[in-house]
Design a protein around this motif. Structure first.
Motif, short mmCIF file in Angstrom:
data_model
loop_
_atom_site.label_atom_id
_atom_site.label_comp_id
_atom_site.label_asym_id
_atom_site.label_seq_id
_atom_site.Cartn_x
_atom_site.Cartn_y
_atom_site.Cartn_z
N TRP A 71 0.83 -1.20 0.00
CA TRP A 71 0.00 0.00 0.00
C TRP A 71 0.87 1.25 0.00
O TRP A 71 1.58 1.52 0.95
N LEU A 72 0.79 2.00 -1.08
CA LEU A 72 1.43 3.30 -1.18
C LEU A 72 0.44 4.31 -0.62
O LEU A 72 -0.63 4.51 -1.19
N GLU A 73 0.77 4.89 0.53
CA GLU A 73 -0.08 5.88 1.18
C GLU A 73 0.82 7.03 1.64
O GLU A 73 1.63 6.86 2.55
N LEU A 74 0.68 8.18 0.99
CA LEU A 74 1.56 9.30 1.31
C LEU A 74 1.43 9.78 2.76
O LEU A 74 2.36 10.37 3.29
N LYS A 75 0.31 9.48 3.40
CA LYS A 75 0.18 9.84 4.82
C LYS A 75 1.21 9.09 5.67
O LYS A 75 1.50 9.49 6.79
N ASN A 76 1.78 8.01 5.13
CA ASN A 76 2.79 7.23 5.83
C ASN A 76 4.21 7.56 5.37
O ASN A 76 5.14 6.79 5.63
N TRP A 77 4.36 8.65 4.64
CA TRP A 77 5.68 9.11 4.22
C TRP A 77 6.01 10.37 5.01
O TRP A 77 5.18 11.27 5.14
N HIS A 78 7.24 10.43 5.51
CA HIS A 78 7.66 11.57 6.31
C HIS A 78 8.98 12.11 5.77
O HIS A 78 9.92 11.35 5.55
N PHE A 79 9.00 13.41 5.56
CA PHE A 79 10.20 14.12 5.12
C PHE A 79 10.72 14.87 6.34
O PHE A 79 10.04 15.76 6.85
N LEU A 80 11.91 14.49 6.80
CA LEU A 80 12.43 15.00 8.06
C LEU A 80 13.73 15.74 7.86
O LEU A 80 14.65 15.24 7.20
N SER A 81 13.80 16.93 8.42
CA SER A 81 15.04 17.70 8.45
C SER A 81 15.39 17.88 9.92
O SER A 81 14.72 18.64 10.63
N GLY A 82 16.39 17.13 10.39
CA GLY A 82 16.66 17.12 11.82
C GLY A 82 15.47 16.48 12.52
O GLY A 82 15.00 15.42 12.14
N LYS A 83 14.92 17.18 13.50
CA LYS A 83 13.74 16.68 14.21
C LYS A 83 12.44 17.24 13.65
O LYS A 83 11.36 16.89 14.11
N ASP A 84 12.56 18.13 12.66
CA ASP A 84 11.37 18.79 12.10
C ASP A 84 10.88 18.06 10.86
O ASP A 84 11.67 17.60 10.03
N GLU A 85 9.56 17.99 10.72
CA GLU A 85 8.97 17.40 9.53
C GLU A 85 8.73 18.50 8.50
O GLU A 85 8.23 19.58 8.83
N ILE A 86 9.08 18.21 7.26
CA ILE A 86 8.79 19.11 6.15
C ILE A 86 7.45 18.65 5.59
O ILE A 86 7.30 17.52 5.15
N ARG A 87 6.46 19.52 5.66
CA ARG A 87 5.11 19.18 5.19
C ARG A 87 5.05 19.26 3.68
O ARG A 87 5.41 20.28 3.09
N ARG A 88 4.60 18.18 3.06
CA ARG A 88 4.48 18.20 1.60
C ARG A 88 3.35 19.15 1.18
O ARG A 88 2.41 19.38 1.95
N LEU A 89 3.49 19.67 0.00
CA LEU A 89 2.47 20.55 -0.57
C LEU A 89 1.48 19.64 -1.30
O LEU A 89 1.70 19.23 -2.43
N ASP A 90 0.37 19.33 -0.62
CA ASP A 90 -0.56 18.32 -1.11
C ASP A 90 -1.56 18.88 -2.11
O ASP A 90 -1.53 20.06 -2.48
N ARG A 91 -2.45 18.04 -2.56
CA ARG A 91 -3.44 18.43 -3.59
C ARG A 91 -4.32 19.59 -3.12
O ARG A 91 -4.66 20.45 -3.91
N ASN A 92 -4.70 19.63 -1.85
CA ASN A 92 -5.49 20.75 -1.34
C ASN A 92 -4.72 22.07 -1.44
O ASN A 92 -5.29 23.10 -1.81
N TYR A 93 -3.45 22.03 -1.11
CA TYR A 93 -2.60 23.22 -1.25
C TYR A 93 -2.61 23.70 -2.70
O TYR A 93 -2.83 24.89 -2.97
N TRP A 94 -2.35 22.77 -3.62
CA TRP A 94 -2.27 23.16 -5.03
C TRP A 94 -3.62 23.60 -5.58
O TRP A 94 -3.68 24.53 -6.39
#
Length: 186
Positions: A83-106
């Motif tokens: 199951w590919l589910e982007l809610k289970n993908w995390h982009f981390l810089s140090g201890k901070d998460e980088i929030r992806r720019l999702d379909r609602n944003y676009w």
């Protein structure tokens, strides 16, 4: 040998490359526990050229140039559903998460600039699906977009497995990723 897989997307039959087991891309690549996955980071110039060639207006191109495109390719090489589910993908810089720019944003950005529906559809099919199952032998690929950053980051992608999502989890990790930058012109 390049193998092309038929994929139906947006009502169009596409042929996308699939990796043979002997091929390993130059990009960051992981193959483990039934998954083959690689990521490629595209420069703002590359993405601007791609969308400009498809008729995107200048305002949309400028918004896209201010982001970080992470292209991901995932292929199920095992025997169970992944199951590919982007809610289970995390982009981390140090201890901070980088929030992806999702379909609602676009959708909000495109509404603000009045982007035509044809361009919105094109943009949509270039994005990695938010959620889908990958049957054995099936690939998926597309872009995940992040706010531009100069910091290195880690992608932690977790995949539930099995038809009912209860057959375990596969964890894939890419470290020391960095948004691609345009090369200065001489």
């Amino acid at each position: 040998m390049l193998r092309l897989l038929p994929v139906l997307a947006a009502g169009i039959l596409w042929a996308i490359p699939a990796l043979t087991r002997a091929e390993t891309p130059a990009e960051p690549y992981v193959e483990a526990d039934g998954i083959a996955m690689y990521v490629r980071l595209h420069t703002p110039d590359q993405m601007a050229a791609f969308y400009e060639a498809r008729g995107f207006p200048r305002g949309a191109i400028e918004r896209l140039r201010q982001t970080c495109f992470v292209m991901a390719h995932v292929e199920n090489r095992g025997e169970r559903v992944i199951w590919l589910e982007l809610k289970n993908w995390h982009f981390l810089s140090g201890k901070d998460e980088i929030r992806r720019l999702d379909r609602n944003y676009w959708d909000s950005v495109w509404n603000d600039i009045g982007l035509p529906q044809a361009n919105r559809s094109t943009f949509g099919w270039t994005q990695l699906p938010d959620e889908r199952d990958l049957q054995p032998g099936e690939p998926a690929g597309g872009n995940v977009i992040l706010p531009a950053t100069d910091a290195t980051f880690t992608l932690q992608a977790d995949f539930l497995t099995g038809k009912d999502k209860r057959s375990g989890m596969i964890n894939v990790r890419f470290e020391n990723l960095r948004c691609a930058q345009d090369q200065p012109t001489p």
